[in-house]
Write a protein that holds these residues in place. Structure first.
Motif, PDB file in Angstrom:
ATOM      1  N   GLU A 202       0.813  -1.217   0.000  1.00 14.86           N
ATOM      2  CA  GLU A 202       0.000   0.000   0.000  1.00 14.86           C
ATOM      3  C   GLU A 202       0.847   1.268   0.000  1.00 14.86           C
ATOM      4  OE1 GLU A 202      -2.314  -3.423   1.496  1.00 14.86           O
ATOM      5  OE2 GLU A 202      -0.338  -2.614   2.005  1.00 14.86           O
ATOM      6  N   ARG A 203       2.139   1.163   0.327  1.00 16.91           N
ATOM      7  CA  ARG A 203       3.036   2.321   0.348  1.00 16.91           C
ATOM      8  C   ARG A 203       4.047   2.306  -0.793  1.00 16.91           C
ATOM      9  NH1 ARG A 203       5.195   4.382   5.513  1.00 16.91           N
ATOM     10  NH2 ARG A 203       7.158   3.455   4.799  1.00 16.91           N
ATOM     11  N   PHE A 205       3.840   2.438  -4.042  1.00 16.19           N
ATOM     12  CA  PHE A 205       3.647   3.294  -5.212  1.00 16.19           C
ATOM     13  C   PHE A 205       3.724   4.772  -4.839  1.00 16.19           C
ATOM     14  CE2 PHE A 205       1.397  -0.722  -5.651  1.00 16.19           C
ATOM     15  CZ  PHE A 205       1.985  -1.235  -6.801  1.00 16.19           C
ATOM     16  N   THR A 206       4.741   5.104  -4.075  1.00 14.22           N
ATOM     17  CA  THR A 206       4.988   6.494  -3.696  1.00 14.22           C
ATOM     18  C   THR A 206       6.467   6.790  -3.915  1.00 14.22           C
ATOM     19  OG1 THR A 206       5.469   5.949  -1.372  1.00 14.22           O
ATOM     20  CG2 THR A 206       3.161   6.423  -1.937  1.00 14.22           C
ATOM     21  N   GLU A 207       6.786   8.019  -4.243  1.00  8.01           N
ATOM     22  CA  GLU A 207       8.163   8.369  -4.566  1.00  8.01           C
ATOM     23  C   GLU A 207       9.130   8.154  -3.397  1.00  8.01           C
ATOM     24  OE1 GLU A 207      10.188  12.441  -5.985  1.00  8.01           O
ATOM     25  OE2 GLU A 207       8.851  11.513  -7.470  1.00  8.01           O
ATOM     26  N   TYR A 210       9.816   4.377  -3.044  1.00  7.33           N
ATOM     27  CA  TYR A 210      10.537   3.829  -4.191  1.00  7.33           C
ATOM     28  C   TYR A 210      11.981   4.345  -4.231  1.00  7.33           C
ATOM     29  CZ  TYR A 210      11.180   1.718  -8.757  1.00  7.33           C
ATOM     30  OH  TYR A 210      11.639   0.930  -9.786  1.00  7.33           O
ATOM     31  N   GLN A 223      12.526   7.143 -12.323  1.00  9.75           N
ATOM     32  CA  GLN A 223      11.067   7.272 -12.210  1.00  9.75           C
ATOM     33  C   GLN A 223      10.378   6.038 -12.779  1.00  9.75           C
ATOM     34  OE1 GLN A 223       9.657   9.845 -10.742  1.00  9.75           O
ATOM     35  NE2 GLN A 223       7.543   9.933 -11.395  1.00  9.75           N
ATOM     36  N   TRP A 226       4.137   4.831 -12.674  1.00 11.07           N
ATOM     37  CA  TRP A 226       3.203   4.743 -11.555  1.00 11.07           C
ATOM     38  C   TRP A 226       1.823   4.247 -11.979  1.00 11.07           C
ATOM     39  CZ3 TRP A 226       5.905   4.939  -7.387  1.00 11.07           C
ATOM     40  CH2 TRP A 226       6.954   5.840  -7.219  1.00 11.07           C
ATOM     41  N   HIS A 270      -2.839   1.728   6.947  1.00  9.84           N
ATOM     42  CA  HIS A 270      -2.597   1.206   5.604  1.00  9.84           C
ATOM     43  C   HIS A 270      -3.308  -0.110   5.320  1.00  9.84           C
ATOM     44  CE1 HIS A 270       0.291   4.317   4.677  1.00  9.84           C
ATOM     45  NE2 HIS A 270       0.911   4.081   5.819  1.00  9.84           N
TER      46      HIS A 270
END
Length: 279
Positions: A202-203, A205-207, A210, A223, A226, A270
């Motif tokens: 759940e976390r 897919f965040t910059e 990653y 990058q 997403w 989450h």
């Protein structure tokens, strides 16, 4: 002479979990210019060799083999070929990262995990573990929907009945693929905390998360895509509370154990489905 971790190339030891973003992660990493994950995402070598319940991943001799099956069979016949194969991929001057992301490796024993670490250590390759966990209730829902969709049976009444039967089975005997606590314990016995990347689907897919993953794998941040999710199974059915409660009951010990061991992950936030039904 052994190189320091900062100068060694990296084998990503992906141990799951199933339906927790591993296919998306493989796709993002394999397309990098400094990474080569070879001819498979899920090689199914270590589980097929060491765990009887995964012997079905061994090729059947009666069936005609494709070239990938033939190569896997060579690894299964002589496990040193498996480790040498990834070592050869990393021998390319442009390649810093390789790996095997097979979710059922979450079921491996500490002894097998130590074997993997030792084999790559002998080849001056750093083993970096990635373990992604997903809300255990949502993970089971997604996994079962995928099975029904493949059979052409993803219909509301069939899904409800199928999930109730699944929950009953899980209460009788837990699934090893769902046993996050086994995986966490095995990893902690073999690897140093700095070798482990343990995160939530759940976390992922965040910059920030990653970026942290790229640092863990000792490659520059790049990058990802997403918007593209691989093998994602979304609900088409409004499941009744009794179905969710039944599945939640089967996963309560897992939820509580992860929450106790990793309070910094803030599971109540989450994993809302699990936090509702697993207390």
């Amino acid at each position: 002479m052994r190189k320091s971790n900062q100068t060694r190339k990296v084998f990503l030891f992906g141990v799951g979990a199933q339906k927790a973003g591993t296919s998306w992660l493989h796709e993002q990493l394999h397309r990098r210019q400094d990474a080569d994950f070879g001819f498979c995402k899920e090689y199914h070598i270590l589980d097929a060799i060491t765990l009887p319940q995964f012997e079905h991943f061994r090729p059947r001799h009666a069936a005609p083999w494709k070239w990938r099956t033939w190569r896997r069979q060579r690894f299964l016949t002589d496990s040193s070929r498996y480790f040498d194969y990834f070592s050869r991929l990393l021998n390319k001057s442009s390649i810093q990262l390789t790996g095997d992301i097979t979710p059922s490796y979450s079921c491996l024993s500490p002894e097998t995990m130590a074997w993997v670490r030792q084999e790559f250590d002998q080849r001056n390759i750093a083993t970096r573990v990635v373990f992604l966990m997903r809300d255990p209730v949502e993970r089971i829902l997604s996994q079962q929907r995928m099975k029904l969709r493949k059979r052409g049976e993803l219909q509301p009444d069939i899904e409800r009945n199928h999930l109730l039967r699944t929950a009953h089975k899980l209460r009788q005997q837990s699934s090893q693929r769902s046993d996050y606590l086994h995986t966490l314990k095995a990893l902690s016995q073999v690897f140093a905390p700095t070798d482990l990347f343990i995160e939530l689907y759940e976390r992922l897919f965040t910059e920030p998360v990653y970026e942290q993953l790229c640092r863990h794998l000792m490659v520059p941040y790049q990058q990802p895509n997403w918007s593209h999710r691989v093998n994602e199974s979304r609900s088409t059915t409004d499941l009744p509370d009794d179905v969710l409660a039944s599945i939640g009951e089967s996963q309560a010990a897992v939820y509580r154990g992860v929450a106790d061991q990793l309070p910094e992950l803030d599971l109540c936030r989450h994993w809302p489905t699990a936090s509702r039904w697993c207390r």
